[in-house]
Motif scaffolding. Structure first.
Motif, short mmCIF file in Angstrom:
data_model
loop_
_atom_site.label_atom_id
_atom_site.label_comp_id
_atom_site.label_asym_id
_atom_site.label_seq_id
_atom_site.Cartn_x
_atom_site.Cartn_y
_atom_site.Cartn_z
N GLN A 154 13.33 39.60 36.53
CA GLN A 154 13.96 38.30 36.33
C GLN A 154 15.37 38.30 36.91
O GLN A 154 15.94 39.36 37.16
CB GLN A 154 14.07 37.97 34.83
N ILE A 155 15.91 37.11 37.09
CA ILE A 155 17.35 36.94 37.25
C ILE A 155 17.82 36.13 36.06
O ILE A 155 17.33 35.03 35.79
CB ILE A 155 17.72 36.25 38.56
N ILE A 156 18.74 36.71 35.30
CA ILE A 156 19.32 36.06 34.13
C ILE A 156 20.82 35.88 34.36
O ILE A 156 21.53 36.82 34.71
CB ILE A 156 19.11 36.89 32.85
N ASN A 157 21.30 34.67 34.16
CA ASN A 157 22.72 34.35 34.20
C ASN A 157 23.22 34.39 32.76
O ASN A 157 22.76 33.61 31.92
CB ASN A 157 22.89 32.96 34.83
N VAL A 158 24.13 35.30 32.46
CA VAL A 158 24.70 35.42 31.12
C VAL A 158 26.04 34.68 31.11
O VAL A 158 27.00 35.12 31.73
CB VAL A 158 24.87 36.90 30.71
N TRP A 159 26.07 33.56 30.39
CA TRP A 159 27.19 32.61 30.45
C TRP A 159 27.97 32.64 29.15
O TRP A 159 27.38 32.61 28.06
CB TRP A 159 26.64 31.22 30.71
N ARG A 160 29.29 32.69 29.25
CA ARG A 160 30.15 32.76 28.05
C ARG A 160 31.44 31.97 28.27
O ARG A 160 32.09 32.11 29.32
CB ARG A 160 30.51 34.23 27.77
N PRO A 161 31.86 31.15 27.28
CA PRO A 161 33.19 30.54 27.35
C PRO A 161 34.28 31.61 27.23
O PRO A 161 34.06 32.68 26.66
CB PRO A 161 33.21 29.61 26.12
N ILE A 162 35.44 31.30 27.77
CA ILE A 162 36.60 32.20 27.71
C ILE A 162 37.74 31.48 26.98
O ILE A 162 37.98 30.29 27.23
CB ILE A 162 37.07 32.59 29.13
N ALA A 163 38.42 32.21 26.11
CA ALA A 163 39.69 31.80 25.49
C ALA A 163 39.58 30.72 24.44
O ALA A 163 40.23 30.77 23.40
CB ALA A 163 40.70 31.38 26.56
N ASN A 164 38.76 29.68 24.68
CA ASN A 164 38.65 28.57 23.74
C ASN A 164 37.23 27.99 23.82
O ASN A 164 36.50 28.24 24.80
CB ASN A 164 39.69 27.50 24.04
N PRO A 165 36.81 27.25 22.81
CA PRO A 165 35.48 26.64 22.87
C PRO A 165 35.30 25.77 24.11
O PRO A 165 36.25 25.14 24.58
CB PRO A 165 35.41 25.80 21.58
N ALA A 166 34.09 25.76 24.63
CA ALA A 166 33.79 24.98 25.84
C ALA A 166 33.45 23.54 25.45
O ALA A 166 32.32 23.07 25.63
CB ALA A 166 32.64 25.62 26.61
N SER A 167 34.46 22.85 24.91
CA SER A 167 34.28 21.44 24.55
C SER A 167 34.47 20.56 25.78
O SER A 167 33.78 19.56 25.96
CB SER A 167 35.30 21.04 23.47
N ASP A 168 35.42 20.93 26.62
CA ASP A 168 35.69 20.25 27.88
C ASP A 168 34.68 20.72 28.93
O ASP A 168 34.46 21.91 29.12
CB ASP A 168 37.12 20.60 28.32
N TYR A 169 34.04 19.77 29.59
CA TYR A 169 33.05 20.08 30.62
C TYR A 169 32.04 21.14 30.13
O TYR A 169 31.89 22.20 30.75
CB TYR A 169 33.70 20.52 31.91
N PRO A 170 31.34 20.88 29.03
CA PRO A 170 30.37 21.86 28.53
C PRO A 170 29.19 22.02 29.48
O PRO A 170 29.02 21.23 30.42
CB PRO A 170 29.92 21.26 27.19
N LEU A 171 28.39 23.04 29.21
CA LEU A 171 27.23 23.33 30.05
C LEU A 171 25.98 22.74 29.40
O LEU A 171 25.71 22.96 28.22
CB LEU A 171 27.06 24.84 30.19
N ALA A 172 25.23 21.98 30.18
CA ALA A 172 23.95 21.43 29.72
C ALA A 172 22.81 22.11 30.47
O ALA A 172 22.96 22.48 31.65
CB ALA A 172 23.89 19.92 29.95
N VAL A 173 21.69 22.29 29.80
CA VAL A 173 20.51 22.90 30.40
C VAL A 173 19.31 21.98 30.19
O VAL A 173 19.26 21.21 29.22
CB VAL A 173 20.21 24.29 29.79
#
Length: 309
Positions: A154-173
Motif C-alpha cells: 500500500q501507499i499510506i499518507n500519515v497526516w497530522r496537524p502541527i502546533a494547533n488544532p487544524a480548524s483553519d483549512y481542515p482536511l476532508a476525505v
C-alpha cells in the motif's frame, strides 16, 4: 455537519488522454496545472466520536489518537531521524501484518505567506496504481522490489496537524465506498528539475532523486509554463459526483493522526478482495464554522510504502 465548496477537476477543461493522447498535468509545488477546477457545494460530516466506523480497509481512511514526541517540525534531520520512526511505529501498531515500511516523502504545510507549501484545495489522490509501482522500484533494490511487488503493498499518507488544532483549512476525505472508477482522472505530476551534483571526482553528475522536505516557493508568474519541470509522478484528480460523501475530523489536534490510503495492490479496483478500499480522495476546505481568529493550519504528511507478510 457543515457545508462548503469543494474544488473538482472540470472534465470539459482538458483533452481526454484516451482519445487524443494529451494528458493533463499539475505542479507538485503549485500553482500551475493544465486544467480548470469547478466548485461544488457538498455536506461534510464530522467523524469525531464515531472514528471506529471507518478504517483504511473499508472507507480508505482512519483517525487515531497517537501523540508524537516531535512537536515543532522545524528541524529536517529530526523529522527524518526521529519522526519517521514514530510514523512507522503507529503504522505497525494500527495495521496488522506489516513486514516492511519505506518512507519516501514528506510535506510540511503552513498557511503563512513564507511557506512554500500551502494546504491544497483540490479533490485528489496522491498516487495512481502505476505511480505506486514506480515508487517501489525507485526506492528499493531491484531484486527486493520484484519480490515485494508479488505481495500486498500500500501507499499510506500519515497526516497530522502541527502546533494547533487544524480548524483553519481542515482536511476532508471522501469515503471510498461512495466513489466509482470513472471519477478518477490521471494527472502527470511535475517536479522542479534539480541541478546535478558532482560525484567524488567532481566531474560525474549525479541526479538528486530525493524529494523529501525539499520544497521551494513556486514562481507565481510561470504557473502555465512547464519550463524547468519534469514528470516524476502521477496522481488522480477527481471529477464531481453527487454520490460522494465527505467527512472530516473537526478541530483535529496534533495528538491525532489520519491514515489516508493512496493505493492498495489487493483492493477491489486492482482485482483483489471485493469491498476492499483502494484509495481516499481528499482536500483542504474552508469550514464556515471556523472562528475568524483561528491560527493558520499547519500540518505534516508522511507518505509510506507499506508491505505485508
Amino acid at each position: 455537519m457543515t457545508t462548503s465548496n469543494f474544488r473538482y477537476i472540470d472534465r470539459d477543461s482538458y483533452v481526454d488522454s484516451d482519445v487524443a493522447f494529451v494528458k493533463p498535468w499539475g505542479k507538485v509545488d503549485g500553482p500551475g496545472y493544465s486544467f480548470k477546477l469547478s466548485d461544488h457545494e457538498r455536506a461534510v460530516e464530522d467523524i469525531r466520536g464515531q472514528e471506529s466506523k471507518f478504517s483504511t480497509d473499508t472507507s480508505g481512511f482512519a483517525v487515531y489518537e497517537y501523540p508524537a514526541q516531535e512537536k515543532a517540525f522545524t528541524d529536517e534531520s529530526k523529522v527524518r531521524e526521529e519522526y519517521y520512526a514514530e510514523v512507522e511505529a503507529v503504522l505497525r501498531k494500527k495495521l496488522p501484518g506489516i513486514k516492511k515500511v519505506v518512507i519516501f516523502d514528506h510535506t510540511i504545510r503552513r498557511r503563512e505567506k513564507a511557506s512554500p507549501r500551502q494546504p491544497v484545495q483540490q479533490v485528489h489522490v496522491d498516487q495512481t496504481p502505476g505511480a505506486a509501482e514506480v515508487r517501489v522500484r525507485r526506492h528499493l533494490p531491484a531484486d527486493e522490489a520484484e519480490e515485494l511487488l508479488k505481495g500486498r503493498y500500500q501507499i499510506i499518507n500519515v497526516w497530522r496537524p502541527i502546533a494547533n488544532p487544524a480548524s483553519d483549512y481542515p482536511l476532508a476525505v471522501i469515503d471510498w465506498r461512495t466513489t466509482k472508477p470513472a471519477d478518477f482522472v490521471k494527472i502527470d505530476l511535475l517536479y522542479p528539475k534539480r541541478e546535478a551534483t558532482n560525484g567524488t571526482n567532481g566531474t560525474n553528475g549525479t541526479h538528486d532523486d530525493d524529494d523529501r522536505g525539499k520544497e521551494v516557493a513556486p514562481d507565481p508568474n510561470s504557473a502555465s509554463s512547464t519550463v524547468g519541470y519534469e514528470v516524476k509522478g502521477e496522481t488522480y484528480a477527481v471529477a464531481p459526483s453527487d454520490d460522494h460523501k465527505f467527512y472530516y475530523m473537526k478541530d483535529m489536534t496534533p495528538e491525532e493522526v489520519m491514515f489516508i490510503k493512496c493505493f492498495d495492490s489487493f483492493s477491489q479496483v486492482n482485482g483483489g478482495k471485493k469491498g476492499l478500499a483502494d484509495c481516499t480522495p481528499h482536500t483542504a476546505f474552508v469550514d464556515p464554522q471556523t472562528p475568524a481568529d483561528a491560527p493558520g493550519r499547519q500540518s505534516i504528511e508522511v507518505r509510506c510504502l507499506v508491505f505485508y507478510e
